[in-house]
Design an enzyme around this catalytic site. Sequence first.
Site, PDB file in Angstrom:
ATOM      1  CB  CYS A   1      28.938  -3.917  -9.283  1.00 42.81           C
ATOM      2  SG  CYS A   1      27.578  -3.644  -8.661  1.00 42.81           S
TER       3      CYS A   1
ATOM      4  CB  CYS B   1      26.140  -6.325  -9.883  1.00 37.32           C
ATOM      5  SG  CYS B   1      26.371  -4.317  -9.983  1.00 37.32           S
ATOM      6  CG  ASP B   2      28.896  -9.079 -10.262  1.00 37.48           C
ATOM      7  OD1 ASP B   2      27.939  -9.318 -11.040  1.00 37.48           O
ATOM      8  OD2 ASP B   2      29.885  -8.586 -10.768  1.00 37.48           O
TER       9      ASP B   2
END
Length: 302
Positions: free
Chosen positions: A132, A135-136
């Site tokens: 992701c 997200c990261d």
Amino acid sequence: MVYDAVIIGGGPAGLTAGIYAKRAMLNVILLEKMGVGGQIIVTDLVENYPGFPEISGADLAGKFEQHALKFGLETKGMVEVTHIEDRGKIKVVKAHEGDLETKTVIITTGTTPKKLGAKGELQLIGRGVSYCATCDGFFFRVKTVVVVGGGDSAITEAIYLAKMTKKVIIVHRRDKLRAEKINQDHAFSNPKISFVWDTVVEEIVGKQVVEKVVVRNVKTGAVSEIKTDGVFIYVGLIPNTGFADVNKDERGFIITSGCMETSVKGIFAAGDCRVTPLRQIATAVGDGAIAAVSAERYIEGL
Ligand code: NAP
């Protein structure tokens, strides 16, 4: 109480099914394993949903949810359905959080990113291996990352990662991408993105965090290493359909009719979790609308 419809899954297909079911005055509830919104919540930019030439996935998901709530859709998050018991005219949707009785079920559970299966992958999840970018990606500011895959997910997420990282290296097992042409053009013209063709990642290496990947050229057999701080994996999707005893294809996608009927009367499926030639927000929304109308017609016929 017996519901008219239980929708399982709160992405675009489920929320659209909810809007149509509420407007048909059905007594409906939407269950979601996490929070409502679905996979698009972690999509940086959506450019192909009509009416919104440029919108973040999270904003679009928020609009879908608001729209469904406007018609009074009841939603329940953090509910994991384990099984659907078919008792003919009544289905029992079983979950750890309690069972629900309903005349129809609409499955809109979407998909989960597939693991690559490379050595070291599982051990380094959260320590440089990610599925992701939204997200990261932030953790890899001004660093080098490898993206594995050649589909739309790999290419759009590589473009997103190029905004914040120093360098993005896309490793793809063929010499042609599967992604939409416009996404390909954006990636090819991005000076921060480079490609390693005909190559598979065999091992992800790192003591505490990712340090490098070991790759093999599938044409020459040559093995080499690429130094990297992160590995983002986009090698396809696994349908979230294990709980449903309906006919599926060999990969687990639910087989439906054009009316979204599954092999079990009264159980419908819509969106990415079904066998479909295209997995997009636009197609999920269309599927969801059809599934709700089909459920309504099925109930009328009971
Ligand atoms: P996908 O289209 O199935 O692509 C998966 C990619 O991973 C392919 O390029 C495949 O290679 C590669 N791959 C599969 N297994 C591999 C392995 N073991 N080792 C190395 N590479 C492997 O999956 P996706 O990109 O997640 O997309 C899923 C669906 O969502 C598609 O319908 C896509 O169009 C849609 N989507 C659309 C957008 C958009 O902006 N329009 C964004 C994201 C997703 P091969 O090409 O050689 O098979």
